[in-house]
Design a protein around this motif. Structure first.
Motif, PDB file in Angstrom:
ATOM      1  N   GLY B 404      13.832  -7.406   5.071  1.00 37.12           N
ATOM      2  CA  GLY B 404      12.593  -6.920   5.106  1.00 37.12           C
ATOM      3  C   GLY B 404      12.585  -5.433   5.552  1.00 37.12           C
ATOM      4  O   GLY B 404      11.478  -4.677   6.415  1.00 37.12           O
ATOM      5  N   ASP B 407      11.036  -1.210   2.381  1.00 34.04           N
ATOM      6  CA  ASP B 407      11.028   1.024   2.392  1.00 34.04           C
ATOM      7  C   ASP B 407      12.007   1.517   2.862  1.00 34.04           C
ATOM      8  O   ASP B 407      11.856   2.684   2.194  1.00 34.04           O
ATOM      9  N   LEU B 442      12.982  -5.272  -8.215  1.00 35.46           N
ATOM     10  CA  LEU B 442      12.242  -6.475  -9.305  1.00 35.46           C
ATOM     11  C   LEU B 442      10.767  -6.370  -7.545  1.00 35.46           C
ATOM     12  O   LEU B 442       9.155  -5.784  -8.177  1.00 35.46           O
ATOM     13  N   ARG B 445       9.630  -2.750  -7.670  1.00 32.81           N
ATOM     14  CA  ARG B 445       8.484  -2.354  -8.487  1.00 32.81           C
ATOM     15  C   ARG B 445       7.101  -3.181  -8.163  1.00 32.81           C
ATOM     16  O   ARG B 445       6.235  -2.353  -8.344  1.00 32.81           O
ATOM     17  N   ILE B 446       7.180  -4.594  -8.107  1.00 33.91           N
ATOM     18  CA  ILE B 446       6.188  -4.938  -8.028  1.00 33.91           C
ATOM     19  C   ILE B 446       5.284  -4.618  -6.435  1.00 33.91           C
ATOM     20  O   ILE B 446       4.190  -4.209  -6.434  1.00 33.91           O
ATOM     21  N   TYR B 449       4.063  -1.114  -7.293  1.00 33.59           N
ATOM     22  CA  TYR B 449       2.123  -1.728  -8.256  1.00 33.59           C
ATOM     23  C   TYR B 449       1.053  -1.764  -7.838  1.00 33.59           C
ATOM     24  O   TYR B 449       0.141  -1.772  -7.642  1.00 33.59           O
ATOM     25  N   GLU B 450       1.305  -3.008  -6.615  1.00 33.38           N
ATOM     26  CA  GLU B 450       0.462  -3.299  -5.877  1.00 33.38           C
ATOM     27  C   GLU B 450      -0.147  -2.145  -4.961  1.00 33.38           C
ATOM     28  O   GLU B 450      -1.072  -1.913  -4.964  1.00 33.38           O
ATOM     29  N   ARG B 451       0.733  -1.260  -4.579  1.00 32.55           N
ATOM     30  CA  ARG B 451       0.444  -0.741  -3.170  1.00 32.55           C
ATOM     31  C   ARG B 451      -0.993   0.270  -4.030  1.00 32.55           C
ATOM     32  O   ARG B 451      -1.330   1.591  -3.683  1.00 32.55           O
ATOM     33  N   ARG B 453      -2.264  -0.031  -7.265  1.00 33.28           N
ATOM     34  CA  ARG B 453      -3.747  -0.908  -7.223  1.00 33.28           C
ATOM     35  C   ARG B 453      -4.542  -0.447  -5.812  1.00 33.28           C
ATOM     36  O   ARG B 453      -5.753  -0.498  -5.892  1.00 33.28           O
ATOM     37  N   ALA B 454      -3.863  -1.025  -4.582  1.00 33.74           N
ATOM     38  CA  ALA B 454      -4.757  -0.937  -3.387  1.00 33.74           C
ATOM     39  C   ALA B 454      -5.716   0.800  -3.082  1.00 33.74           C
ATOM     40  O   ALA B 454      -6.222   0.898  -2.795  1.00 33.74           O
ATOM     41  N   ARG B 456      -5.766   2.535  -5.318  1.00 32.10           N
ATOM     42  CA  ARG B 456      -6.822   2.486  -6.513  1.00 32.10           C
ATOM     43  C   ARG B 456      -8.104   2.357  -5.683  1.00 32.10           C
ATOM     44  O   ARG B 456     -10.003   2.832  -5.525  1.00 32.10           O
ATOM     45  N   ALA B 457      -7.804   0.652  -5.254  1.00 32.67           N
ATOM     46  CA  ALA B 457      -9.409   0.160  -4.445  1.00 32.67           C
ATOM     47  C   ALA B 457      -9.803   1.013  -3.541  1.00 32.67           C
ATOM     48  O   ALA B 457     -11.335   0.870  -3.303  1.00 32.67           O
ATOM     49  N   ARG B 458      -9.409   1.702  -2.315  1.00 33.00           N
ATOM     50  CA  ARG B 458      -9.663   1.994  -1.386  1.00 33.00           C
ATOM     51  C   ARG B 458     -10.168   3.550  -2.054  1.00 33.00           C
ATOM     52  O   ARG B 458     -11.154   3.656  -1.294  1.00 33.00           O
ATOM     53  N   ARG B 460     -12.008   4.443  -4.439  1.00 33.04           N
ATOM     54  CA  ARG B 460     -12.913   4.063  -4.929  1.00 33.04           C
ATOM     55  C   ARG B 460     -13.700   3.366  -3.952  1.00 33.04           C
ATOM     56  O   ARG B 460     -14.813   4.228  -3.806  1.00 33.04           O
TER      57      ARG B 460
END
Lengths: 173, 507
Positions: B404, B407, B442, B445-446, B449-451, B453-454, B456-458, B460
């Motif tokens: 874990g 990063d 992989l 990458r996910i 990608y999720e970060r 997205r997050a 961008r949401a933050r 907005r």
């Protein structure tokens, strides 16, 4: 003569220390902000308000103030709790049982046949992911939708549904 | 053409000497697999975006006719590999690591193998303009034939933009079992040299090295002989020591030039461009006959195959047809692998088609992997770090991935892992390192990608908060102004009007 130089030296030290303390105070204040930012960075940014705060950042602020536990984010689930526990050096705990269990990631889809164009879902969306206007059909910009489900309740004709998204592994590829 | 002394080569860090297992297939002979009844041509046989079908069900197509066009700059088209009728365009499983489905154009062949009449050789290719050559190469659907199937046009264009100074032809083929490049070099050295000269012209380069592994003396001899026909002062033959993975793109660049490809970069970042020898032959074929990429040489080998060897296979031929032509499976056939034993992928079904990326098919017997020993804890022996050809610390990567600290993986150079599989081979604890790194890539990458997205949401969400705040402030100011300035009658009038208005917002 001695006394003058002593006073001068002491005054100098006081000045330097004062400056240093002022600087430190400012930096520390920024640190507190930093903590909020860092907590916020671990939250999934769904802005779903299930934690009872009106968005991820307000929840992050509440955590930073110590007002609320780190286990109130259903979309983030165990992963977010673990990340917050590591960040804040706390124990990993289970998701608050009073909250709904984590749902699979999804996006809202508007059934455009049934949409009456009332525009009530528009202000409900925390990330402005719904486009439309009064008397015009609405649609969800799938890429921007966080799957928070906040648009479902305001819809008077129940034309919004949650659809599970594809596996993120495929989307990321 | 000259040959360079081997002592000038740079030394690859790490790497392994592996048993070749090439003798069974490397007979020097290339046999043609007959036209199959059905061709299954996926629109995604290359790295990059899938091609778009341009034929419809029921259309009659000819050999060499384009049936799907490139979609965007990083893509390439697909051509019919024999004449016949398009009977379906449907999603089917395609061979590859991701085990995904893609649209496939299914052609029922008619056995006449008629050639599309619009195909024409390139007139005087060695004097043609670079643009004309690049265009022709792009139209012909040519991709790198070493296995990665990178669109050749994209690679050449990128090289032109990046100001590459050296062309390198990869004839190293260092992975065990595979011998298709060896067979090609023995049989068609003239074509390879001709293709090389065309590429040199298209790029305007004056320097080319052809790297041939030292365990391929026949290929070397064939090239030396071919030099009298198609020799060129710009081209140099270089013998590469037989160490796996010398044939990796970045590895070969380092061996020959001493330049190290930066992390996450391409050889063009250090002025080099690497093409497989098969790609050069495909370019020559295009120039001489106008034929686009419709077939490739596939090594069919392993204990599970009756007649191991190299076969010229039309793209889209089901693997079962290839195996049948190679004498069928023996009783040892237990698994089917596409690619080599180190980097290949296990296939679940021999109905899958041969694609542009398919350099080798291995039907393995039980002998290839005798022991499936259980994994034991890492004892920190450091063997994996010693042999890693990109100088990573596999044991550290494994620790970060498993326990874990995802990063930290970027800092440890996860993306530089070429998945060669050397660490797996030497690990005394039988830890599946390479597979862990594939999973880790992989997962990264996910995560990224999720970060995104997050993030961008933050953004907005915060913009929206700001906007609503501004609106609320403006409203408060307006209310305050009204309360202070207006006379009571006006307020009463407004209230009365409000009360009289129909309920609800606007409707």
């Amino acid at each position: 003569m001695d006394i003058v130089s002593a006073i001068a030296v002491l005054a100098g030290i006081a000045l330097v220390a004062g400056l240093a303390l002022t600087l430190a105070a400012r930096t520390l204040k920024r640190d507190a902000d930093d903590v909020v930012e860092r907590i916020n960075a671990e939250l999934p940014q769904t802005q779903c308000a299930q934690c009872s705060f009106p968005g991820c950042r307000p929840y992050a602020e509440a955590i930073a103030q110590g007002e609320v536990g780190i286990n109130r984010c259903p979309p983030g689930g165990d992963a977010t709790i673990a990340a917050l526990a590591r960040l804040l050096d706390r124990d990993i705990i289970a998701l608050d049982a009073s909250l709904p269990p984590p749902a699979p990631p999804g996006v809202a889809i508007i059934d455009e046949e049934r949409c009456i164009g009332c525009a009530r879902c528009l202000p409900a969306c925390p990330v402005d992911a719904i486009v439309g206007a009064h008397q015009f059909m609405h649609t969800v910009v799938e890429d921007l939708c966080t799957g928070c489900e906040l648009c479902i309740a305001p819809c008077p004709v129940d034309c919004i549904e949650m659809v599970a998204t594809d596996d993120d592994s495929e989307r990321a590829a | 053409m000259t040959s360079a002394p081997t002592e000038n080569l740079h030394r690859l860090p790490g790497g392994l000497r592996l048993p070749g297992f090439k003798a069974q297939s490397a007979t020097g002979e290339i046999r043609d697999v007959p036209i199959p009844k059905t061709l299954v041509l996926p629109v995604r046989q290359h790295a990059g975006s899938a091609a778009q079908p341009i034929v419809s069900v029921g259309d009659r197509v000819m050999r060499g006719q384009p049936i799907a066009r490139a979609e965007g700059d990083f893509s390439t088209g697909v051509h019919a590999s024999s004449s016949g009728t398009v009977v379906a365009i449907e999603s089917r499983p395609i061979p590859g690591r991701e085990a995904v489905e893609a649209a496939c154009i299914i052609i029922e062949t008619d056995g006449r193998d008629e050639l599309w009449d619009a195909l024409a050789p390139i007139a005087n290719p060695l004097a043609a303009t670079p643009d004309a050559l690049l265009e022709a190469i792009g139209k012909a659907g040519i991709v790198g034939l070493g296995g990665a199937a990178f669109p050749t046009l994209a690679k050449l264009r990128h090289a032109v933009d990046a100001g590459v100074d050296t062309l390198i032809l990869n004839g190293v083929e260092c992975e065990p079992y595979i011998s298709c490049d060896d067979a090609l070099m023995r049989n068609q050295p003239v074509e390879i040299l001709f293709g090389t000269r065309i590429m040199l012209t298209a790029l305007g380069l004056r320097q080319c090295a052809i790297g041939i592994e030292s365990d391929k003396p026949e290929a070397w001899a064939a090239f030396t002989e071919a030099a009298s026909i198609e020799g060129d002062d710009r081209v140099q033959l270089v013998a590469i020591p037989t160490v796996y993975p010398s044939g990796g793109e970045d590895q070969l660049v380092y061996l020959l030039t001493g330049r190290e490809v930066p992390s996450g970069g391409f050889p063009s970042d250090v002025g080099a461009l690497v093409h497989n020898v098969g790609t050069a032959a495909a370019v020559a074929d295009l120039a001489l006959t106008g034929t686009p990429l419709i077939s490739r040489i596939v090594t069919v080998t392993g204990e599970g195959i009756t007649k191991p060897g190299n076969y010229r296979v039309r793209l889209g031929t089901p693997i079962a047809d290839v195996a049948a032509f190679a004498g069928g499976y023996t009783e040892h056939a237990k698994r089917l692998i596409m690619g080599g034993p180190m980097t290949g992928v296990a296939l679940t079904d021999d109905a899958l088609p041969v694609t542009k990326a398919c350099n080798c098919l291995i039907a393995t017997g039980p002998a290839v992997r005798t022991s499936f020993e259980p994994e034991r804890p890492c004892i920190r022996c450091g063997e994996c770090a010693r042999i890693c050809p990109v100088r990573l610390q596999p044991q550290q990567l494994l620790r970060a991935h498993r326990y874990g600290a995802g990063d930290t993986l970027d800092g440890l150079g996860l993306i530089d892992c070429i998945e060669c599989g050397c660490c797996d081979l030497v690990c005394p604890s039988h830890i599946p390192l390479t597979q862990s790194f594939r999973d880790a890539k992989l997962a990264r990458r996910i995560d990224v990608y999720e970060r995104e997205r997050a993030e961008r949401a933050r953004e907005r969400f915060e913009r929206r908060q700001e906007r609503e705040q501004t609106r609320a402030d403006a409203q408060a100011a307006e209310t305050k102004r009204l309360k202070q300035g207006a006379n009571p009658d006006a307020i009463a009038e407004i209230l009365a009007r409000k009360r009289g208005a129909p309920d609800g917002d606007d409707d």
